[in-house]
Design an enzyme around this catalytic site. Structure first.
Site, PDB file in Angstrom:
ATOM      1  N   SER A  13      -1.769  74.140  -5.040  1.00 37.67           N
ATOM      2  CA  SER A  13      -0.813  74.989  -5.752  1.00 37.67           C
ATOM      3  C   SER A  13      -0.888  76.416  -5.203  1.00 37.67           C
ATOM      4  O   SER A  13      -1.717  76.726  -4.349  1.00 37.67           O
ATOM      5  CB  SER A  13      -1.120  74.977  -7.251  1.00 37.67           C
ATOM      6  OG  SER A  13      -2.429  75.467  -7.490  1.00 37.67           O
ATOM      7  N   ASP A 151       0.377  65.072  -8.624  1.00 37.01           N
ATOM      8  CA  ASP A 151      -0.061  65.312 -10.000  1.00 37.01           C
ATOM      9  C   ASP A 151       0.765  64.455 -10.951  1.00 37.01           C
ATOM     10  O   ASP A 151       1.985  64.337 -10.796  1.00 37.01           O
ATOM     11  CB  ASP A 151       0.123  66.784 -10.384  1.00 37.01           C
ATOM     12  CG  ASP A 151      -0.830  67.703  -9.648  1.00 37.01           C
ATOM     13  OD1 ASP A 151      -1.773  67.184  -9.027  1.00 37.01           O
ATOM     14  OD2 ASP A 151      -0.628  68.930  -9.700  1.00 37.01           O
ATOM     15  N   THR A 192      -3.383  68.995  10.305  1.00 34.40           N
ATOM     16  CA  THR A 192      -2.086  68.536   9.805  1.00 34.40           C
ATOM     17  C   THR A 192      -2.193  67.338   8.872  1.00 34.40           C
ATOM     18  O   THR A 192      -1.207  66.949   8.253  1.00 34.40           O
ATOM     19  CB  THR A 192      -1.162  68.152  10.976  1.00 34.40           C
ATOM     20  OG1 THR A 192      -1.719  67.015  11.663  1.00 34.40           O
ATOM     21  CG2 THR A 192      -0.997  69.305  11.951  1.00 34.40           C
ATOM     22  N   PRO A 194      -3.525  66.797   5.828  1.00 32.03           N
ATOM     23  CA  PRO A 194      -3.070  66.951   4.441  1.00 32.03           C
ATOM     24  C   PRO A 194      -1.547  66.970   4.315  1.00 32.03           C
ATOM     25  O   PRO A 194      -0.996  66.439   3.344  1.00 32.03           O
ATOM     26  CB  PRO A 194      -3.683  68.294   4.020  1.00 32.03           C
ATOM     27  CG  PRO A 194      -4.875  68.463   4.905  1.00 32.03           C
ATOM     28  CD  PRO A 194      -4.471  67.867   6.211  1.00 32.03           C
ATOM     29  N   GLN A 196       0.577  65.416   6.366  1.00 32.63           N
ATOM     30  CA  GLN A 196       1.027  64.036   6.557  1.00 32.63           C
ATOM     31  C   GLN A 196       0.904  63.250   5.257  1.00 32.63           C
ATOM     32  O   GLN A 196       1.800  62.486   4.880  1.00 32.63           O
ATOM     33  CB  GLN A 196       0.201  63.361   7.654  1.00 32.63           C
ATOM     34  CG  GLN A 196       0.359  63.979   9.038  1.00 32.63           C
ATOM     35  CD  GLN A 196      -0.591  63.367  10.043  1.00 32.63           C
ATOM     36  OE1 GLN A 196      -0.837  62.156  10.025  1.00 32.63           O
ATOM     37  NE2 GLN A 196      -1.149  64.184  10.926  1.00 32.63           N
ATOM     38  N   GLY A 357       0.405  94.618 -23.619  1.00 29.36           N
ATOM     39  CA  GLY A 357      -0.728  93.737 -23.879  1.00 29.36           C
ATOM     40  C   GLY A 357      -0.788  93.385 -25.353  1.00 29.36           C
ATOM     41  O   GLY A 357      -0.016  93.899 -26.165  1.00 29.36           O
ATOM     42  N   CYS A 384       5.324  99.470 -23.813  1.00 26.06           N
ATOM     43  CA  CYS A 384       5.064  98.592 -24.957  1.00 26.06           C
ATOM     44  C   CYS A 384       3.783  99.028 -25.672  1.00 26.06           C
ATOM     45  O   CYS A 384       3.780 100.042 -26.357  1.00 26.06           O
ATOM     46  CB  CYS A 384       5.024  97.136 -24.498  1.00 26.06           C
ATOM     47  SG  CYS A 384       5.195  95.945 -25.848  1.00 26.06           S
ATOM     48  N   GLN A 388       2.481 102.499 -27.837  1.00 31.10           N
ATOM     49  CA  GLN A 388       1.838 102.463 -29.146  1.00 31.10           C
ATOM     50  C   GLN A 388       0.499 103.195 -29.142  1.00 31.10           C
ATOM     51  O   GLN A 388       0.178 103.921 -30.083  1.00 31.10           O
ATOM     52  CB  GLN A 388       1.682 101.010 -29.597  1.00 31.10           C
ATOM     53  CG  GLN A 388       3.015 100.303 -29.819  1.00 31.10           C
ATOM     54  CD  GLN A 388       2.868  98.841 -30.202  1.00 31.10           C
ATOM     55  OE1 GLN A 388       1.767  98.343 -30.397  1.00 31.10           O
ATOM     56  NE2 GLN A 388       3.987  98.140 -30.292  1.00 31.10           N
ATOM     57  N   HIS A 521      10.300  96.890 -21.933  1.00 32.04           N
ATOM     58  CA  HIS A 521       9.669  96.548 -20.650  1.00 32.04           C
ATOM     59  C   HIS A 521      10.640  96.837 -19.500  1.00 32.04           C
ATOM     60  O   HIS A 521      11.352  95.940 -19.032  1.00 32.04           O
ATOM     61  CB  HIS A 521       9.257  95.074 -20.641  1.00 32.04           C
ATOM     62  CG  HIS A 521       8.069  94.770 -21.485  1.00 32.04           C
ATOM     63  ND1 HIS A 521       6.776  94.846 -21.013  1.00 32.04           N
ATOM     64  CD2 HIS A 521       7.975  94.427 -22.795  1.00 32.04           C
ATOM     65  CE1 HIS A 521       5.930  94.537 -21.981  1.00 32.04           C
ATOM     66  NE2 HIS A 521       6.631  94.285 -23.077  1.00 32.04           N
ATOM     67  N   GLU A 523      10.076  97.229 -16.444  1.00 32.56           N
ATOM     68  CA  GLU A 523       9.706  96.599 -15.167  1.00 32.56           C
ATOM     69  C   GLU A 523      10.532  95.360 -14.858  1.00 32.56           C
ATOM     70  O   GLU A 523      10.689  94.982 -13.687  1.00 32.56           O
ATOM     71  CB  GLU A 523       8.215  96.244 -15.157  1.00 32.56           C
ATOM     72  CG  GLU A 523       7.787  95.139 -16.104  1.00 32.56           C
ATOM     73  CD  GLU A 523       7.371  95.626 -17.492  1.00 32.56           C
ATOM     74  OE1 GLU A 523       6.621  94.911 -18.181  1.00 32.56           O
ATOM     75  OE2 GLU A 523       7.821  96.726 -17.885  1.00 32.56           O
TER      76      GLU A 523
END
Length: 552
Positions: A13, A151, A192, A194, A196, A357, A384, A388, A521, A523
């Site tokens: 992953s 998986d 190579t 993996p 294949q 957060g 955020c 505060q 937010h 961003e």
């Protein structure tokens, strides 16, 4: 008719399927095509809203209030299409929908099974994400299938896209598989095998990839490409190298020069003009030729994983490009900061940012950070929770409200300057309610909402009369304390148009050169092409603070 490209991943992953998918979408968009992206996540959570950032990175919020995978942030930063809730779904959402249909009796007494009911539902969600049958229908929908081939969690999704490809007919879909070529230092060669095996696994499912994107440290040699082609049944020109680069904005050019977009257009019978990647080239040039550097301290609790603040990191870099400076971000653990050591920890930075957060851990360190920035004239941006804690700090040390806090951190605080809002309206006018006993999932103020900005303020110089930004929070500035905070000198520069909730607080520029906190937010709306007005202003303030006169 909408064409589909299905992007899968194998071996391991975190190979960069999201960046690869977004890059392909960007190239196709530069050819004049209308493109969207869809992310299929195989986990059972309904959405990532309740998942720890350590588990999954940031939660990206769309205009329509969906809590989605961080890859949707990459999608929005790479292409013009704005993402919606329909652009991301999970196994949990699929099963939720199937079970609701079963309870309603929609299946007419049939035994509900993975095939055909779950796989059919996945296909319907994919079509919905592509806008099929609506004015929002696109020319090409790129579907990124999360997880790794092999998986068990991914199997229903892979079967669903196989079936959908068959139903679409020839030349209406293509498969791109991302794989990994490990470098064995002792042998001095790329392996190579993996790759294949992962393609073999994919072919067992009934999917033959049209292109392989081979992730490696360096460009894959031609002889290795020939070998991969031979053993995977992928044409040699479809074996494309994806090596590590110092900026993700080089990936569209990398894929285009190896012909990925041409291969896809040929497979899908798309007759388009050539790709024009000049703006990507200009962007890369800007990142590689800064005229200066600013140092930003990002003080938070999830600093061990940079993906927890992915969009904030990218927004700062975008703003740096607008000011022609390189932004060096240092993630500082808020648990290590106190009033006693804040100067020692933060004095070397040109500006300070406290991001969003949840939870009480590290909050006192963030409050100390806001105090240091206020007292030492350091540019401060609170997002955020960052807004505060700035409000709490001001209440305690300027307004004289001893023990002021948020009820999130101290339910018994004598001065709850931040508290839980129990009822509000969404952008579409829907009334929402919540309490301390509400479920955590889907009970926040979410999505795009508009606020009126007070003239003559720093916020007004940045946004103008109205600001529309995306939200993701449960707690708000307590309206019962606003007059006391205003009397003590805090400027409440923006309020929501309906409930008059606090959206932006700031210090007068006669008191501090640049100190602002926002409940939303920003961003999530930054792009590499124009940045974001708030982050652009923040980096400009950091550049100004860097000058000797400001330091003095």
């Amino acid at each position: 008719m909408t064409k589909f490209v299905f992007v899968t991943g194998g071996v391991v992953s975190s190979l960069g399927k999201g960046i690869a998918s977004a890059s392909l979408a960007a190239i196709l968009e530069s050819r004049g095509l209308k493109v969207t992206l869809i992310k299929l996540d195989p986990y059972i959570n309904v959405d990532p809203g309740t998942m720890s950032p350590f588990q999954h990175g940031e939660v990206f919020v769309t205009d329509d209030g969906a809590e989605t995978d961080l890859d949707l942030g990459h999608y929005e930063r790479f292409i013009e299409t704005r993402m919606k809730q329909a652009n991301n779904f999970t196994t949990g959402r699929i099963y939720q929908s199937v079970l609701e249909k079963e309870r309603r009796g929609d299946y007419l007494g049939k035994t509900v099974q993975v095939i055909p009911h779950v796989t059919n539902e996945i296909q319907e969600f994919i079509k919905r994400g592509a806008g099929i049958g609506t004015p929002d229908a696109v020319d090409v929908a790129i579907c990124e299938v999360g997880g790794t081939v092999g998986d068990i969690e991914s199997l229903p999704f892979l079967e669903a896209v196989r079936q959908l490809s068959l139903k679409l007919g020839p030349n209406n879909s293509a498969f791109v598989h991302l794989t990994y070529l490990p470098w064995i230092a002792a042998a001095g060669e790329l392996k190579t095998k993996p790759t294949q095996h992962t393609v073999q696994k994919l072919r067992e499912i009934g999917i033959q990839p049209d292109a392989l994107l081979c992730r490696a440290l360096h460009a894959v040699p031609e002889e290795e490409k020939e070998k991969i082609s031979l053993f995977t049944n992928v044409a040699e020109w479809g074996v494309i190298s994806m090596w590590d680069v110092d900026t993700i904005y080089k990936v569209p050019r990398m894929l285009h020069e190896q012909g990925l977009d041409g291969l896809i257009c040929d497979k899908l019978r798309l007759n388009t003009p050539p790709a024009n990647l000049k703006r990507w080239d200009d962007l890369v040039y800007e990142t590689e030729h800064p005229r200066g550097e600013v140092q930003i301290a990002m003080v938070g609790k999830y600093v061990e994983l940079s993906d927890a603040y992915k969009s904030v990191n990218e927004a700062l870099k975008h703003a740096g490009m607008q000011s022609h400076v390189r932004v060096k971000i240092t993630h500082v653990d808020s648990e290590t900061i106190s009033d006693d050591n804040a100067a020692q920890q933060l004095a070397q930075y040109d500006a300070i940012l406290v991001p969003g957060g949840f939870g009480s851990r590290g909050v006192e360190g963030k409050i100390s950070t806001a105090r240091y920035a206020r007292e030492h004239q350091v540019p401060y941006l609170g997002i955020c929770l960052g807004m505060q804690v700035a409000t709490i700090e001001y209440a305690r040390h300027v307004a004289g409200l001893q023990g002021a806090n948020s009820t999130e951190f101290d339910p018994a605080t004598p001065h709850p300057v931040i508290a839980l809002i129990t009822e509000w309206k969404d952008e579409d006018g829907t009334i929402k309610t919540r309490s301390e006993n509400s479920d955590l999932g889907g009970t926040m103020r979410l999505g795009a909402q508009s606020s009126d900005v007070q003239p003559g303020t720093l916020a007004h110089s940045i946004y103008g009369d109205v600001v529309t930004e995306r939200h993701r929070h449960r707690y708000e500035a307590n309206v019962q304390y606003l007059d006391r905070l205003r009397s003590a000198g805090l400027v409440i520069s923006a309020l929501t148009q309906r409930e008059h909730l606090t959206e932006i607080v700031e210090l007068p520029q006669s008191v501090h050169p640049w100190f602002i906190g926002v409940q939303f937010h920003p961003e999530f709306k930054s792009t590499p092409w124009s940045g974001h007005p708030l982050f652009n202003a923040f980096i400009k303030a950091a550049v100004e603070h860097q000058k000797p006169a400001a330091k003095a």
